[in-house]
Structure formats: C-alpha cells, structure tokens
Scaffold this motif. Structure first.
Motif, mmCIF file in Angstrom:
data_model
loop_
_atom_site.group_PDB
_atom_site.id
_atom_site.type_symbol
_atom_site.label_atom_id
_atom_site.label_comp_id
_atom_site.label_asym_id
_atom_site.label_seq_id
_atom_site.Cartn_x
_atom_site.Cartn_y
_atom_site.Cartn_z
ATOM 1 N N PRO A 94 0.849 -1.197 0.000
ATOM 2 C CA PRO A 94 0.000 0.000 0.000
ATOM 3 C C PRO A 94 0.888 1.252 0.000
ATOM 4 C CG PRO A 94 -0.633 -1.517 1.761
ATOM 5 C CD PRO A 94 0.639 -2.041 1.172
ATOM 6 N N ASP A 95 0.399 2.337 -0.595
ATOM 7 C CA ASP A 95 1.183 3.576 -0.680
ATOM 8 C C ASP A 95 1.628 4.081 0.687
ATOM 9 O OD1 ASP A 95 1.066 3.623 -3.433
ATOM 10 O OD2 ASP A 95 -0.708 4.909 -3.492
ATOM 11 N N ALA A 96 0.780 3.941 1.687
ATOM 12 C CA ALA A 96 1.090 4.454 3.020
ATOM 13 C C ALA A 96 1.761 3.412 3.909
ATOM 14 C CB ALA A 96 -0.184 4.969 3.687
ATOM 15 N N GLY A 97 2.079 2.232 3.356
ATOM 16 C CA GLY A 97 2.711 1.167 4.148
ATOM 17 C C GLY A 97 1.667 0.428 4.956
ATOM 18 N N PRO A 98 2.025 -0.539 5.731
ATOM 19 C CA PRO A 98 3.391 -1.013 5.918
ATOM 20 C C PRO A 98 3.908 -1.705 4.655
ATOM 21 C CG PRO A 98 1.863 -2.478 7.037
ATOM 22 C CD PRO A 98 1.047 -1.340 6.482
ATOM 23 N N PHE A 99 5.209 -1.568 4.417
ATOM 24 C CA PHE A 99 5.811 -2.131 3.230
ATOM 25 C C PHE A 99 6.052 -3.619 3.394
ATOM 26 C CE2 PHE A 99 7.574 2.318 2.577
ATOM 27 C CZ PHE A 99 6.559 2.653 1.707
ATOM 28 N N LEU A 100 5.869 -4.333 2.285
ATOM 29 C CA LEU A 100 6.081 -5.779 2.272
ATOM 30 C C LEU A 100 7.571 -6.102 2.292
ATOM 31 C CD1 LEU A 100 3.442 -6.614 -0.461
ATOM 32 C CD2 LEU A 100 3.289 -7.210 1.961
ATOM 33 N N ASP A 101 7.876 -7.247 2.848
ATOM 34 C CA ASP A 101 9.238 -7.755 2.940
ATOM 35 C C ASP A 101 9.266 -9.086 2.182
ATOM 36 O OD1 ASP A 101 11.193 -9.644 4.769
ATOM 37 O OD2 ASP A 101 11.886 -7.558 4.630
ATOM 38 N N PRO A 102 10.379 -9.457 1.534
ATOM 39 C CA PRO A 102 10.422 -10.742 0.826
ATOM 40 C C PRO A 102 10.019 -11.935 1.697
ATOM 41 C CG PRO A 102 12.311 -9.438 0.190
ATOM 42 C CD PRO A 102 11.622 -8.681 1.311
ATOM 43 N N ALA A 103 10.241 -11.864 3.004
ATOM 44 C CA ALA A 103 9.867 -12.969 3.899
ATOM 45 C C ALA A 103 8.350 -13.073 4.087
ATOM 46 C CB ALA A 103 10.547 -12.797 5.254
ATOM 47 N N ARG A 150 2.985 -19.328 -8.505
ATOM 48 C CA ARG A 150 2.168 -19.706 -7.350
ATOM 49 C C ARG A 150 2.659 -18.870 -6.170
ATOM 50 N NH1 ARG A 150 1.753 -25.998 -5.926
ATOM 51 N NH2 ARG A 150 3.899 -25.677 -5.240
ATOM 52 N N LEU A 151 1.746 -18.107 -5.598
ATOM 53 C CA LEU A 151 2.073 -17.173 -4.529
ATOM 54 C C LEU A 151 1.364 -17.585 -3.248
ATOM 55 C CD1 LEU A 151 3.346 -14.351 -3.738
ATOM 56 C CD2 LEU A 151 1.127 -13.383 -4.344
ATOM 57 N N THR A 152 2.124 -17.669 -2.164
ATOM 58 C CA THR A 152 1.569 -17.935 -0.843
ATOM 59 C C THR A 152 1.996 -16.784 0.055
ATOM 60 O OG1 THR A 152 1.887 -20.302 -1.201
ATOM 61 C CG2 THR A 152 1.423 -19.599 1.054
ATOM 62 N N VAL A 153 1.032 -16.117 0.663
ATOM 63 C CA VAL A 153 1.338 -15.024 1.576
ATOM 64 C C VAL A 153 1.523 -15.627 2.965
ATOM 65 C CG1 VAL A 153 0.542 -12.846 2.550
ATOM 66 C CG2 VAL A 153 0.053 -13.398 0.160
ATOM 67 N N LEU A 154 2.702 -15.440 3.527
ATOM 68 C CA LEU A 154 3.048 -16.038 4.810
ATOM 69 C C LEU A 154 2.680 -15.148 5.992
ATOM 70 C CD1 LEU A 154 6.546 -17.390 3.736
ATOM 71 C CD2 LEU A 154 4.360 -18.615 3.758
ATOM 72 N N ASP A 155 2.512 -13.855 5.755
ATOM 73 C CA ASP A 155 2.143 -12.907 6.805
ATOM 74 C C ASP A 155 0.658 -12.571 6.656
ATOM 75 O OD1 ASP A 155 1.694 -10.799 8.526
ATOM 76 O OD2 ASP A 155 3.284 -9.523 7.724
ATOM 77 N N PRO A 156 -0.196 -13.045 7.585
ATOM 78 C CA PRO A 156 -1.640 -12.809 7.454
ATOM 79 C C PRO A 156 -2.023 -11.328 7.535
ATOM 80 C CG PRO A 156 -1.134 -13.843 9.560
ATOM 81 C CD PRO A 156 0.138 -13.808 8.778
ATOM 82 N N GLU A 157 -1.122 -10.477 8.015
ATOM 83 C CA GLU A 157 -1.390 -9.034 8.099
ATOM 84 C C GLU A 157 -0.993 -8.292 6.825
ATOM 85 O OE1 GLU A 157 -2.942 -7.680 10.832
ATOM 86 O OE2 GLU A 157 -3.109 -9.780 11.463
ATOM 87 N N ALA A 158 -0.358 -8.988 5.894
ATOM 88 C CA ALA A 158 0.143 -8.337 4.681
ATOM 89 C C ALA A 158 -1.008 -7.834 3.821
ATOM 90 C CB ALA A 158 0.999 -9.319 3.882
ATOM 91 N N LYS A 159 -0.817 -6.660 3.272
ATOM 92 C CA LYS A 159 -1.788 -6.060 2.354
ATOM 93 C C LYS A 159 -1.023 -5.578 1.137
ATOM 94 C CE LYS A 159 -5.252 -4.732 5.731
ATOM 95 N NZ LYS A 159 -5.270 -6.068 6.184
ATOM 96 N N GLY A 160 -1.690 -5.577 0.000
ATOM 97 C CA GLY A 160 -1.037 -5.112 -1.208
ATOM 98 C C GLY A 160 -1.777 -5.540 -2.455
#
Length: 170
Positions: A94-103, A150-160
C-alpha cells in the motif's frame, strides 16, 4: 577554479544524475541491474538489455489467507519479428505502508516439466519483484508466452496488490 575541483564537481553531478535516474526507473530497472550470469560475462562494450515497454496485465488484491494462489502471465508476439520479453510479477505494498518484505511471501514458478521451483524476489520501495534478466526469452512471431506463478502469503497481516506484467525489449 582548479581543474581538480572542476573534475570533482562534474563527477558529483554525474553521480547525482545516475542515482536520480535509477530512483525514477523503479523496480523494473532495478531488476535489470541485478547481477546475472549473462550480465557478468557480457563484454564491456555491450550494455545489458533494458526494457523499452511493459504490458500490464490485470491486477488483483494480495490474497493474505496463507493459501496458494496461481497467477498466469500471458503474452502473444503479434509482430512479424522475433521479440525478447520477460514475464514479471510485482507484489506492491500500500502507498502508506506497511511495506512488504520478501519474507512475507513464498513465490514459485512452474517449470516446463510441470514442477514448481522457488523464485527469489527483490525489494525496492515497498514493491517485491521477480528478476527480469533471468526471465528473458525470445518469442518468435506468433508465439505465446505463458508463465504460471504460485504465490503464498506467509504474513496474514500483509496487504497489497499483485501486478503481473511482461517486459518488452527493443
């Protein structure tokens, strides 16, 4: 002014322009600048290929449900000449963060044999991206590129946003 100070100022201006240009180019340019076997062994007088355009494919919300989700990047070479292309998957914060990390994500690519292989993602200003130089291939006239991720999001709080696209080279 001495010639030494003049040379120093010219070098500083050149460095500033180069850094500003890279910052404006964004993740796609950063992905082309990473060290790759072809770039490392290319002759000094041969510049690495730089995309001249991108074909943006439909975006979708980042699925943060810990499930595996497939994303397909498809492009057909409609021209009468061969074309160098590279599929790319961007995962934008998202423009305002939080920014995603490769992990925060696990990304895989389907091979020609139908197996899944892990894909490293780079990160720049909140965008995760797949490498362009290693994904480059030549499409003959009328051929179609299909790359499945194939994408798996490991952080349930991640947005994007997931943004598939194809880099086109001149």
């Amino acid at each position: 002014m001495s010639s030494k100070n003049s040379r120093l100022r010219v070098a500083l201006v050149a460095l500033t322009v180069a850094v500003a240009g890279l910052a404006l180019a964004g993740p796609a340019a950063a992905a082309t600048q990473q060290n790759s076997p072809t770039a490392a062994t290319a002759p000094q007088d041969q510049a690495p290929l730089i995309p001249v355009d991108f074909v943006d494919l439909p975006t979708s919300a980042l699925p943060a449900d810990s499930q595996r989700h497939k994303f397909t990047v498809t492009y057909r070479n409609e021209s009468s000449a061969d074309r160098t292309v590279a599929p790319q998957l961007l995962v934008e914060s998202p423009d305002a963060g939080p920014f995603l990390d490769p992990a925060d994500v696990k990304l895989e690519r389907r091979t020609a044999h139908g197996c899944w292989e892990a894909v490293e993602v780079g990160s720049q200003t909140g965008t995760l991206f797949t490498d362009l130089p290693t994904a480059q291939r030549t499409l003959h006239a009328g051929e179609t590129l299909t790359q499945v991720y194939r994408l798996t999001v490991l952080d349930p709080e991640a947005k994007g946003t997931v943004h598939p696209r194809v880099a086109l080279y001149g």
